[in-house]
Design a protein around this motif. Structure first.
Motif, short mmCIF file in Angstrom:
data_model
loop_
_atom_site.label_atom_id
_atom_site.label_comp_id
_atom_site.label_asym_id
_atom_site.label_seq_id
_atom_site.Cartn_x
_atom_site.Cartn_y
_atom_site.Cartn_z
N GLY A 60 0.82 -1.21 0.00
CA GLY A 60 0.00 0.00 0.00
C GLY A 60 0.86 1.26 0.00
O GLY A 60 2.09 1.19 -0.03
N SER A 61 0.17 2.42 0.06
CA SER A 61 0.88 3.70 0.00
C SER A 61 1.79 3.89 1.21
O SER A 61 2.76 4.62 1.17
N ALA A 62 1.49 3.19 2.31
CA ALA A 62 2.30 3.34 3.53
C ALA A 62 3.56 2.46 3.49
O ALA A 62 4.29 2.38 4.47
N GLY A 63 3.78 1.81 2.37
CA GLY A 63 4.96 0.92 2.29
C GLY A 63 4.65 -0.43 2.91
O GLY A 63 3.49 -0.74 3.20
N ASP A 64 5.66 -1.27 3.12
CA ASP A 64 5.45 -2.60 3.67
C ASP A 64 5.20 -2.52 5.17
O ASP A 64 6.11 -2.36 5.97
N GLN A 65 3.92 -2.61 5.53
CA GLN A 65 3.57 -2.50 6.95
C GLN A 65 3.80 -3.81 7.70
O GLN A 65 3.59 -3.87 8.91
N LEU A 66 4.18 -4.86 6.99
CA LEU A 66 4.48 -6.14 7.66
C LEU A 66 5.99 -6.39 7.63
O LEU A 66 6.44 -7.53 7.79
N ASP A 67 6.72 -5.33 7.42
CA ASP A 67 8.18 -5.43 7.42
C ASP A 67 8.63 -6.01 8.75
O ASP A 67 8.14 -5.62 9.80
N GLY A 68 9.53 -6.95 8.71
CA GLY A 68 10.00 -7.55 9.97
C GLY A 68 9.32 -8.88 10.26
O GLY A 68 9.82 -9.68 11.04
N TRP A 69 8.17 -9.12 9.65
CA TRP A 69 7.50 -10.43 9.76
C TRP A 69 8.00 -11.30 8.62
O TRP A 69 8.51 -10.79 7.63
N PRO A 70 7.86 -12.62 8.74
CA PRO A 70 8.39 -13.49 7.68
C PRO A 70 7.86 -13.07 6.30
O PRO A 70 6.66 -12.83 6.14
N PRO A 71 8.74 -12.97 5.31
CA PRO A 71 8.31 -12.51 3.98
C PRO A 71 7.23 -13.38 3.36
O PRO A 71 6.41 -12.90 2.58
N LYS A 72 7.22 -14.70 3.70
CA LYS A 72 6.22 -15.58 3.09
C LYS A 72 4.87 -15.52 3.78
O LYS A 72 3.93 -16.19 3.39
N MET A 73 4.80 -14.74 4.84
CA MET A 73 3.56 -14.68 5.62
C MET A 73 2.49 -13.89 4.87
O MET A 73 2.72 -12.78 4.43
N ARG A 74 1.31 -14.51 4.73
CA ARG A 74 0.17 -13.82 4.11
C ARG A 74 -0.89 -13.60 5.19
O ARG A 74 -1.01 -14.38 6.13
N ILE A 75 -1.66 -12.55 5.02
CA ILE A 75 -2.68 -12.25 6.03
C ILE A 75 -4.07 -12.27 5.40
O ILE A 75 -4.27 -11.75 4.30
N PHE A 76 -4.99 -12.93 6.07
CA PHE A 76 -6.36 -13.08 5.57
C PHE A 76 -7.36 -12.53 6.59
O PHE A 76 -7.07 -12.48 7.79
N ALA A 77 -8.51 -12.15 6.09
CA ALA A 77 -9.59 -11.71 6.97
C ALA A 77 -10.88 -12.42 6.59
O ALA A 77 -11.13 -12.68 5.41
N ARG A 78 -11.65 -12.77 7.61
CA ARG A 78 -13.00 -13.28 7.40
C ARG A 78 -13.96 -12.28 8.02
O ARG A 78 -13.68 -11.72 9.07
N ARG A 79 -15.06 -12.00 7.35
CA ARG A 79 -16.09 -11.17 7.97
C ARG A 79 -17.38 -11.97 8.04
O ARG A 79 -17.71 -12.72 7.12
N GLU A 80 -18.06 -11.86 9.18
CA GLU A 80 -19.30 -12.62 9.39
C GLU A 80 -20.37 -11.69 9.91
O GLU A 80 -20.08 -10.73 10.61
N ARG A 81 -21.60 -12.02 9.60
CA ARG A 81 -22.72 -11.28 10.20
C ARG A 81 -22.73 -11.62 11.67
O ARG A 81 -22.80 -12.80 12.03
N PRO A 82 -22.67 -10.63 12.54
CA PRO A 82 -22.66 -10.94 13.98
C PRO A 82 -23.97 -11.60 14.39
O PRO A 82 -25.02 -11.32 13.81
N HIS A 83 -23.90 -12.49 15.38
CA HIS A 83 -25.13 -13.06 15.94
C HIS A 83 -25.88 -11.94 16.64
O HIS A 83 -25.26 -11.03 17.18
N PRO A 84 -27.21 -12.02 16.66
CA PRO A 84 -27.96 -11.01 17.40
C PRO A 84 -27.47 -11.01 18.85
O PRO A 84 -27.31 -12.06 19.45
N GLY A 85 -27.21 -9.84 19.37
CA GLY A 85 -26.80 -9.74 20.77
C GLY A 85 -25.31 -9.93 20.99
O GLY A 85 -24.84 -9.87 22.12
N ALA A 86 -24.53 -10.17 19.91
CA ALA A 86 -23.09 -10.35 20.08
C ALA A 86 -22.44 -9.03 20.50
O ALA A 86 -22.89 -7.96 20.10
#
Ligand SMILES: [Zn+2]
Length: 497
Positions: A324-350
């Motif tokens: 991204g525009s901020a450069g490598d923000q994961l600098d210092g972590w293993p180069p092969k490391m990938r990051i994923f996100a899951r998004r879910e509809r929260p349960h009612p009342g969560a």
């Protein structure tokens, strides 16, 4: 109709002979003996003193009693007081003494016990592979990953009162805070560290110790292709650096999947994910995760887009964070490391964070080193997500572990409780081997409670004739045949060297 007629003329007396309770324990005990665990423990705990009760026998028997459901040391009388079947088993005070000796022996004694269990595991897994053709595969969203051994690390809180050494306040209450490593393929504990309640969930040094112990517990022939998962915010620099180093060894493959904290940096990246970059997630059976909308039409199997709500999506954040525009923000972590996100509809009342409340989704992040070029289903984000969620199965293992010795620690001394935990982990391990080496069908997948109810707690009559003793399982017992078949299989195991 006389609904209480069965009571008529019934007397209860305490003068039976030749009767054995919990007769099915012979399966677990014979397995411990025939796979070489008892002999290994006996050697590990050998003493110069003249002892009536071999300490390896005592510890193996304690493991059998815990497998059978013993929760306190006095429950050991089930075996100790049935000498006709079990021979001269230890008394309750002797079991206490044996645990005390192990406690005094400290890490050295525990290490020897671990060595004996690991040596028995080499034989057990060889037999499991011989019986099934291979070690069982890892279930991922309706598919099976073969040829990979999966280790899952997780911490749990065992509530106990303040009289116990190490029982301290923590985020879930008050108690002890063991960190455990399980094998997903066989559902057995590989390593465990009993820690005081205040031990952090993500203490890096503890994770490294348990990770190394768990890998060492895997028989060498099954260590070349590993998958390691850790939950929550398990990701520390030290843990990922170790996993990265292990993955880089020649001749070895190691894929990790480790929980990652959602911080400001990640929130900023999530805000930049274009809607079309979110791919629909799949559930444990490989079906897409969607439900009917409230305003859906009457045809429950319709194909209208507006009638279905997608409940969960997956995306990869690596590019946004590394390029991204901020450069490598994961600098210092293993180069092969990938990051994923899951998004879910929260349960009612969560309970939602401010970010989640504004946004309408609940996020889970994790990192993996699975290469972007991975071919086939495993390379797809939906399956990379499913492979991380395999980790949830560790909670089943811990739940059943809690009624197999690690839910209640018997002593006020932490060192004594560590000795008890060694027996408890051996108990859960024996039950896993019992399922894989001697049982079929639903019993081969059953939880400890079911195995106890159907197999271990069966009653029997013991008779003598000639020089033999014969254990007669009740002919009408619904699982009598399963017990006999299991007995034959355990008896046919090759003798340990
Ligand atoms: Zn419709």
């Amino acid at each position: 109709m006389n609904t209480t007629g069965w009571l008529k003329g019934l007397r209860v007396t305490a003068d039976g002979t030749g009767v054995v309770s919990h007769a099915g324990v012979v399966l677990v005990r014979a397995l411990a003996d025939n796979i070489g665990l008892t002999a290994g423990l006996s050697k590990a705990l050998a003493s110069d003193r003249l002892l009536v009760h071999d300490r390896g026998r005592v510890l193996a028997d304690l493991a059998c009693a815990i497998a059978d459901g013993a929760e306190v040391i006095s429950d050991f009388r089930v075996m100790g007081d049935q000498a006709e079947l079990f021979g001269l088993a230890a008394s309750v005070p002797t079991v206490w003494r044996a645990l005390d000796e192990i406690a005094r022996g400290g890490d050295r004694a525990l290490g020897k016990i671990t060595g004996a269990v690991n040596a028995a595991r080499r034989r057990a897994w060889a037999q499991i592979a011989a019986r099934h053709g291979a070690l069982p595969g890892i279930h991922i969203a309706g598919k099976r990953l073969e040829g990979v051994t999966c280790i899952r690390l997780d911490a749990t809180v065992v509530t106990c009162h303040s009289g116990k050494e190490g029982a301290e306040p923590n985020f879930k209450g008050f108690g002890l805070h063991p960190l455990l490593g399980y094998c997903d393929n066989t559902s057995e504990p590989l390593a465990g560290m009993l820690r005081p309640g205040s031990a952090g969930s993500n203490t890096a040094a503890d994770h490294l110790t348990v990770l190394d112990a768990a890998i060492a517990a895997v028989p060498p022939g099954f260590r070349r292709k590993l998958m390691v998962t850790a939950d929550g915010a398990g990701a520390s620099h030290a843990l990922l650096a170790r996993l990265d180093a292990l993955a880089a060894r020649r001749g070895y493959e190691l894929t990790y999947s480790v929980g990652w904290v959602l911080g400001e940096r990640e929130r900023a990246a999530l805000r930049l994910v274009p809607e079309q970059a979110w791919q629909i997630a799949i559930d444990g059976r490989g079906q897409i995760r969607e439900r009917r909308a409230e305003s859906a039409c009457a045809d429950r199997h319709c194909g209208h887009r507006r009638c279905w709500i997608e409940e969960a999506h997956v995306t990869e954040l690596t590019g946004l964070l590394r390029e991204g525009s901020a450069g490598d923000q994961l600098d210092g972590w293993p180069p092969k490391m990938r990051i994923f996100a899951r998004r879910e509809r929260p349960h009612p009342g969560a309970q939602l964070t401010l970010f989640e409340a504004e946004d309408g989704w609940r996020y889970t992040l994790w990192v993996t080193n699975r290469p972007a070029a991975t071919k086939g289903w495993l390379g797809q984000p939906a399956y990379i997500d499913a492979a991380h969620r395999v980790h949830a199965r560790v909670e089943d293992a811990i739940r059943t572990g809690k009624d197999t010795g690690i839910g209640k620690y018997p002593s006020t001394s932490l060192a004594m409780n560590k000795a008890w935990q060694a027996a408890a982990l051996a108990a859960a391990t024996l039950l896993a081997w019992l399922r894989l080496l001697a049982l079929d069908g639903t019993l081969a997948k059953a939880e400890p409670k079911t195995l106890r109810y159907r197999l271990l707690h069966a009653a029997a009559k013991l008779t003598r004739g000639g020089r033999q003793r014969r254990l007669h399982i009740a002919a009408s017992w619904p699982w009598a045949t399963d017990i006999l078949t299991a007995w034959d299989r355990i008896s046919a195991l090759p003798q340990p060297p």
